[in-house]
Design a protein around this motif. Structure first.
Motif, PDB file in Angstrom:
ATOM      1  N   LYS A  77       0.826  -1.209   0.000  1.00 42.19           N
ATOM      2  CA  LYS A  77       0.000   0.000   0.000  1.00 42.19           C
ATOM      3  C   LYS A  77       0.858   1.257   0.000  1.00 42.19           C
ATOM      4  CE  LYS A  77      -4.025  -2.095   2.207  1.00 42.19           C
ATOM      5  NZ  LYS A  77      -4.894  -2.125   3.411  1.00 42.19           N
ATOM      6  N   LEU A  78       1.941   1.243   0.770  1.00 47.18           N
ATOM      7  CA  LEU A  78       2.820   2.412   0.797  1.00 47.18           C
ATOM      8  C   LEU A  78       3.483   2.647  -0.554  1.00 47.18           C
ATOM      9  CD1 LEU A  78       4.496   1.949   4.300  1.00 47.18           C
ATOM     10  CD2 LEU A  78       2.851   3.707   3.645  1.00 47.18           C
ATOM     11  N   LYS A  79       3.876   1.570  -1.213  1.00 50.38           N
ATOM     12  CA  LYS A  79       4.528   1.713  -2.514  1.00 50.38           C
ATOM     13  C   LYS A  79       3.558   2.148  -3.606  1.00 50.38           C
ATOM     14  CE  LYS A  79       8.779   0.455  -1.546  1.00 50.38           C
ATOM     15  NZ  LYS A  79       9.950   1.341  -1.800  1.00 50.38           N
ATOM     16  N   VAL A  80       2.368   1.571  -3.607  1.00 51.81           N
ATOM     17  CA  VAL A  80       1.420   1.840  -4.684  1.00 51.81           C
ATOM     18  C   VAL A  80       0.792   3.224  -4.531  1.00 51.81           C
ATOM     19  CG1 VAL A  80      -0.788   1.104  -5.676  1.00 51.81           C
ATOM     20  CG2 VAL A  80       0.957  -0.583  -5.137  1.00 51.81           C
ATOM     21  N   MET A  81       0.569   3.675  -3.314  1.00 50.01           N
ATOM     22  CA  MET A  81      -0.033   4.980  -3.113  1.00 50.01           C
ATOM     23  C   MET A  81       0.918   6.128  -3.429  1.00 50.01           C
ATOM     24  SD  MET A  81      -3.079   4.411  -2.481  1.00 50.01           S
ATOM     25  CE  MET A  81      -4.111   3.013  -2.041  1.00 50.01           C
ATOM     26  N   ASP A  82       2.180   5.807  -3.604  1.00 49.21           N
ATOM     27  CA  ASP A  82       3.137   6.837  -4.029  1.00 49.21           C
ATOM     28  C   ASP A  82       2.856   7.206  -5.487  1.00 49.21           C
ATOM     29  OD1 ASP A  82       6.106   7.270  -5.383  1.00 49.21           O
ATOM     30  OD2 ASP A  82       5.888   8.244  -3.432  1.00 49.21           O
ATOM     31  N   ASN A  83       2.714   8.502  -5.771  1.00 45.88           N
ATOM     32  CA  ASN A  83       2.300   8.942  -7.106  1.00 45.88           C
ATOM     33  C   ASN A  83       3.312   8.586  -8.188  1.00 45.88           C
ATOM     34  OD1 ASN A  83      -0.134  10.062  -6.217  1.00 45.88           O
ATOM     35  ND2 ASN A  83       0.849  12.013  -5.691  1.00 45.88           N
ATOM     36  N   VAL A  84       4.600   8.679  -7.858  1.00 46.07           N
ATOM     37  CA  VAL A  84       5.628   8.360  -8.848  1.00 46.07           C
ATOM     38  C   VAL A  84       5.559   6.879  -9.218  1.00 46.07           C
ATOM     39  CG1 VAL A  84       8.100   8.314  -9.305  1.00 46.07           C
ATOM     40  CG2 VAL A  84       7.100  10.233  -8.047  1.00 46.07           C
ATOM     41  N   ASN A  85       5.471   6.026  -8.202  1.00 45.01           N
ATOM     42  CA  ASN A  85       5.357   4.591  -8.468  1.00 45.01           C
ATOM     43  C   ASN A  85       4.077   4.263  -9.231  1.00 45.01           C
ATOM     44  OD1 ASN A  85       7.778   3.961  -7.186  1.00 45.01           O
ATOM     45  ND2 ASN A  85       6.784   3.659  -5.197  1.00 45.01           N
ATOM     46  N   TRP A  86       2.980   4.925  -8.850  1.00 47.86           N
ATOM     47  CA  TRP A  86       1.711   4.585  -9.480  1.00 47.86           C
ATOM     48  C   TRP A  86       1.667   5.009 -10.945  1.00 47.86           C
ATOM     49  CZ3 TRP A  86      -1.740   1.261  -9.541  1.00 47.86           C
ATOM     50  CH2 TRP A  86      -2.929   1.444 -10.255  1.00 47.86           C
ATOM     51  N   ASN A  87       2.295   6.103 -11.298  1.00 46.51           N
ATOM     52  CA  ASN A  87       2.319   6.503 -12.714  1.00 46.51           C
ATOM     53  C   ASN A  87       3.004   5.431 -13.564  1.00 46.51           C
ATOM     54  OD1 ASN A  87       0.965   8.944 -12.341  1.00 46.51           O
ATOM     55  ND2 ASN A  87       2.860  10.058 -11.877  1.00 46.51           N
TER      56      ASN A  87
END
Length: 304
Positions: A163-173
């Protein structure tokens, strides 16, 4: 007359000795036979049968069962290596973690079989080493399965970490571009008639979260990719922006929605949850098996 008369010696003592030896032999043979019979009867007794079963159990059954249990570690390690690049996981660095997990499973497989080979020479060290390794594997399995609450940010591939990784905008883009390039919604856009609606509860998490608006939006569907929101009594709204981040454009849809992010987490998380369940089950079974082998080995030494 007196000179001609000779006295012939009678060998009575020799005959007596022979008769005595024969009597001893005849008496000793029944005793030997009776002792053999007693030993055979003792072997046929319940205690003798139990000892035989324990010997067979310690020598053959337990090591074979433990070896076949350890083979599952080898199989799961190969499967993890095969599934290294699955569902855009390389963006989060998960292939490297899977490689480490596979090497760890292979190491446990080797150590388990070495402990089986050296169980007669070093039973106690083999048991201690296996207990330490299997307890560590059990702890990791509890974390991956979500049973253990110690899911810190630094422990990779757990629910909190995802959740912490995916909610990061850079990672999610980057993840969003990967999911779109893999065509997560293509079969819904091109493969279904306009009058056919899918049961969203039966869809995979990514399709449910990224290809359709969340259920909380209370939107109606013309087809699987075109949704609208009604006013109280008016005509349906067919504007470009319908609700929140949802777009009727098939290249946008709900890729920016929180439901899409959570759907990706659930999709990727499932594999690691299965790994956690596997680690819990196999570590408990191997703990029980090696403990029984240890007890059987000491039983055999005590019996000998």
């Amino acid at each position: 007359m007196a000179d001609s008369a000779q006295v012939v010696p009678v060998e009575e003592p020799a005959a007596t000795a022979t008769a005595t030896a024969t009597a001893i032999t005849t008496t000793s043979e029944p005793e030997a036979k009776s002792s053999d019979q007693m030993e055979s009867q003792s072997n046929k007794s319940p205690a003798g049968t139990l000892v035989t079963i324990m010997n067979l159990f310690a020598i053959g059954v337990l090591p074979i069962c433990t070896f076949f249990l350890s083979l599952t570690l080898l199989g799961y390690a190969v499967w993890l290596l095969y599934m290294r690049s699955y569902d855009c996981e390389d963006i989060l660095g998960l292939p490297r973690i899977q490689t480490i997990a596979s090497v760890g499973l292979l190491a446990v497989f080797v150590v388990s079989n070495v402990a089986l080979f050296l169980r007669r020479k070093f039973p106690m060290p083999a048991l201690v080493v296996m207990f330490v390794i299997l307890l560590l594997m059990l702890f990791i399995g509890l974390a991956y399965a979500g049973v253990n609450e110690m899911q810190t940010r630094r422990f990779p591939a757990t629910g909190t970490w995802f959740k912490l990784k995916v909610m990061d905008n850079v990672n999610w883009n980057n993840i969003k571009s990967c999911v779109y390039d893999k065509g997560a919604c293509n079969d819904l856009v091109y493969g279904s008639p306009k009058d056919k609606l899918y049961n969203r509860r039966k869809l995979p998490p990514i399709k449910n979260g990224c290809c359709m608006p969340p259920e909380t939006c209370n939107m109606d569907a013309l087809n699987t990719t075109f949704w609208y929101r009604r006013k109280d009594e008016g005509q349906p709204l067919k504007t470009e922006v319908l609700y929140g981040l949802w777009r009727n454009d098939w290249s946008v849809l709900c890729y920016d929605c929180r439901s899409c992010k959570l759907g990706f987490v659930r999709s990727v998380r499932r594999k690691w949850w299965q790994l956690g369940v596997f680690l819990i089950v196999i570590s408990i079974l191997l703990l029980i098996s090696h403990l029984l082998i240890f007890l059987a080995t000491f039983w055999e030494r005590f019996k000998g």
